[in-house]
Design an enzyme around this catalytic site. Structure first.
Site: not given
Length: 332
Positions: A112, A195, A198
């Site tokens: 992140k 993977k 969204k």
């Protein structure tokens, strides 16, 4: 006594094939055999600062799609995370015994930080602690998670065991990953890199509510290459990802046919993608039809959410009462 299962999905938009095969399919199988708590992780979604309208709409999407996939509110406890304030209280207590170094080493936190360097908030850092609170609040022993969540689950065990040692009580049991398949499922996306998710963009995912036309367009744009240059060569990541998707949604015969074509250097990606898209459409059709029907029934959705909150709070309040007692919070 049935073993307790807890799992949830972040309310950051529509659910997709990655959510279904990585989690929801397991949820549906488990609900008849275990004491199941399935929640909508709206507190977790706050790390990305959704607008109030988006937050509520996304929660509704997940609730509708949980039900459309076959989760039964009579067999399972379906609830919205923010409807159970005891989770936030346990999160606070666990945070007092979670250390900066271990949180900063979390693979998801590092990812992140790289992806959103301008939004490195405390919620991202302590994300594994909130996930631990979600699990430990119901003293769960089984957690159906994807491969990428295994480290978070290990941290949940760490925080639970640390609490037990600190207060010299064998209170929280150790939760472990659970799947009906031998290996945890990781569903790849259409962008050729990793993977299905969204955060990688709408073109990377096949949503359960996507129309057949949208699915065909998305698959047609999926990343490929110029084709194999030698027989039986190892597939590049982008191609292997598409074969992995076909393994999930198509028959063994279909997969074997295209695998043979690839190994013979005779594969036509256009034909391969058309077949993959049609098999995805067949897979999602039953859910897509139920989604539109359930979404229109506001009274039913309200009833499910309220009923789930009552059931989840009954369990959570018992845990918090006992935790407060162990910590030393007592009324005068």
């Amino acid at each position: 006594m049935k073993e307790t299962v807890v799992s949830g999905i972040r309310s950051t938009g529509k659910l997709h094939l990655g959510n279904y095969f990585g989690a929801l399919k397991n949820f549906v199988q488990m609900q008849n055999e275990y004491n199941c708590y399935f929640f909508i992780a709206d507190l977790h979604s706050l790390t990305t600062h959704p607008t109030p309208a988006d937050l509520h709409g996304n929660v509704k999407n997940v609730l509708v799609e949980y039900l459309a996939c076959g989760i039964d509110p009579e067999e399972s406890t379906i609830y919205i995370q923010s409807d159970v304030p005891e989770i936030a209280e346990l999160y606070l207590y666990l945070n007092m015994n979670a250390y900066m170094g271990e949180l900063e080493r979390s693979a998801s936190f590092k990812d992140k930080v790289r992806a959103t360097p301008d939004n490195v908030n405390a919620g991202l850092l302590t994300y594994p602690v909130l996930m631990a609170a979600d699990i430990l609040i119901h003293k769960a022993t089984k957690v159906p998670v994807g491969k990428d969540q295994e480290q978070h689950l290990e941290m949940a065990r760490t925080f639970g065991n640390r609490f037990n040692r600190l207060y010299n009580q064998d209170y929280f049991p150790e939760p472990y990953a659970f799947s009906y398949s031998k290996n945890l499922v990781k569903v790849p996306g259409l962008d050729g890199k990793g993977k299905m998710g969204k955060s990688e963009g709408e073109g990377n995912v096949i949503n359960l509510s996507d129309s057949p036309e949208v699915i065909r367009k998305k698959v047609a744009r999926a990343v490929t290459d110029g084709g194999p240059t030698a027989e039986f060569q190892e597939k590049p990541e982008a191609i292997q990802n598409l074969f992995d998707l076909m393994k999930i949604v198509s028959s063994e015969d279909t997969l074997a046919h295209f695998d043979e074509q690839y190994n013979k250097m005779a594969i036509r990606y256009g034909d391969f993608k058309k077949q993959l898209a049609e098999d995805m459409i067949v897979t999602t059709t039953p859910m897509r039809e139920k989604i539109s029907e359930i979404a229109a029934d506001t009274a039913f959705l309200r009833q499910v959410a309220r009923h789930g909150a009552l059931k989840a709070r009954e369990s959570a309040q018992k845990t918090i009462r006992e935790v407060r007692e162990l910590i030393g919070f007592r009324s005068f």
